[in-house]
Design a protein around this motif. Structure first.
Motif, mmCIF file in Angstrom:
data_model
loop_
_atom_site.group_PDB
_atom_site.id
_atom_site.type_symbol
_atom_site.label_atom_id
_atom_site.label_comp_id
_atom_site.label_asym_id
_atom_site.label_seq_id
_atom_site.Cartn_x
_atom_site.Cartn_y
_atom_site.Cartn_z
ATOM 1 N N LEU A 97 45.124 35.021 45.496
ATOM 2 C CA LEU A 97 44.122 35.383 46.506
ATOM 3 C C LEU A 97 42.916 36.051 45.849
ATOM 4 N N CYS A 98 41.714 35.461 46.002
ATOM 5 C CA CYS A 98 40.564 36.044 45.305
ATOM 6 C C CYS A 98 39.958 37.164 46.169
ATOM 7 N N PRO A 99 39.296 38.138 45.525
ATOM 8 C CA PRO A 99 38.815 39.321 46.254
ATOM 9 C C PRO A 99 37.918 38.975 47.452
ATOM 10 N N MET A 100 37.022 37.989 47.287
ATOM 11 C CA MET A 100 36.128 37.641 48.384
ATOM 12 C C MET A 100 36.909 37.086 49.582
ATOM 13 N N THR A 101 37.940 36.295 49.292
ATOM 14 C CA THR A 101 38.777 35.755 50.375
ATOM 15 C C THR A 101 39.469 36.900 51.105
ATOM 16 N N GLU A 102 39.983 37.850 50.337
ATOM 17 C CA GLU A 102 40.649 39.008 50.936
ATOM 18 C C GLU A 102 39.699 39.749 51.879
ATOM 19 N N LEU A 103 38.482 39.997 51.400
ATOM 20 C CA LEU A 103 37.487 40.698 52.223
ATOM 21 C C LEU A 103 37.189 39.929 53.514
#
Lengths: 207, 207
Positions: A61-67
């Motif tokens: 899971l990439c940080p931007m997706t998480e946000l």
């Protein structure tokens, strides 16, 4: 008049669950109609999104997706549950809100403030919590407390430096909105933590 | 040198699936290494997000949540699949991309351009498709074609006015980036549609 919107924030091992329960009980005793909820989550769709965010197997899971997932869940939560409850005059007590995105995805993951601010504005530019209780304690103490808990989720498994950045971001956010925030020293024993929270609630809710 | 990034866009009933297959075959015949993918989706996490967006039972999904879920899936798709493939020199052929967010969530649902632009910038400000094939046809003709298909998903079940706004937004987006877009008249028969696409591919990919 719209109801009170109260959020509870804090790092790992700060005793957030216990204080959420005590705050809930206290509000009921004071005669509030209380909607107790949590983020990410709080509605069926938002809980489906939460499952993706916290899935331990989801190592890619990439940080931007998480946000974006966290804000997607938030938009749904606001639309289906928080805004209607506040309009009915209920008190909404929420375990984490946008301050957690600034702390975890901004401070922790290092995502740019620009996109977090744009999301905050688009999703709830018109609505902020009336009171945010920030349970603050040294990261090392929090880690000691959760070590005994066993199985942790994807975010709880981060390194100490991550949580140091989370704590710093929470405190910076509190410094930016001193009227909304009550910083609670969560390193002391349960009763002493609760006394600070009760004082903050009484001050805010009697105004 | 990075590979070609080609996207295919269009409203309902424009023949997008057929033209995706023909484009894929043509690229392979020309010797490209092709990664054929789709949005929302293309990776395991992104497909889990897609399931929430397209779930017909999810009648409460608010427009902002839909937009953020689509961009969450996109960030993951770019990170895990599109960017690595382009870096390896592969040609990426993608069924829908950010132009679809402008058309469906912007034009169709009426979400503000400001937040869509902020998301586009944050998620792929550095990367745009080299060629976007827009299959354009009158909404009434598209609706006629899909009427025979049976079961439709949550977005396909929208009203005609919704798809009129989608079409208008697609055309406005194409007008804003005329070098990137090839507008294909999709109201004609399959061979005539394909000839337009083949010409656009030859022009772009021989440069």
């Amino acid at each position: 008049m719209r109801g009170w919107f109260i959020t509870l924030e804090g790092g790992e091992g700060a005793g957030k669950s216990t204080m959420l329960e005590r705050t809930h009980r206290w509000l009921l005793q004071q005669g509030h109609t209380v909607i107790k909820t949590r983020e990410p989550g709080g509605t069926e769709t938002a809980e489906r999104i939460r499952a993706i965010v916290l899935d331990r197997d989801n190592t890619n899971l990439c940080p931007m997706t998480e946000l974006l997932l966290v804000f997607a869940a938030r938009a749904q939560h606001l639309d289906e549950l928080i805004r209607p409850a506040l309009r009915r005059g209920a008190t909404v007590l929420c375990d984490r809100f946008t301050d957690a995105s600034w702390a975890y995805q901004g401070g922790g993951r290092g995502l740019p403030a620009e996109i977090i601010a744009a999301l905050e504005k688009a999703v709830h530019g018109d609505l902020q919590p009336d009171l945010t209780l920030l349970l603050d304690l040294p990261v090392s103490l929090g880690m000691e407390r959760i070590a005994s808990r066993g199985m942790s989720d994807r975010i709880e498994s981060e390194a100490v430096e991550f949580f140091e950045r989370v704590r710093k971001s929470y405190l910076a956010r509190a410094a930016g909105s001193p009227k909304r925030f009550a910083i609670v020293d969560a390193s002391v024993d349960e009763e002493a933590v609760w006394r600070q929270i009760e004082r903050a609630l009484r001050e805010k809710l009697t105004r």
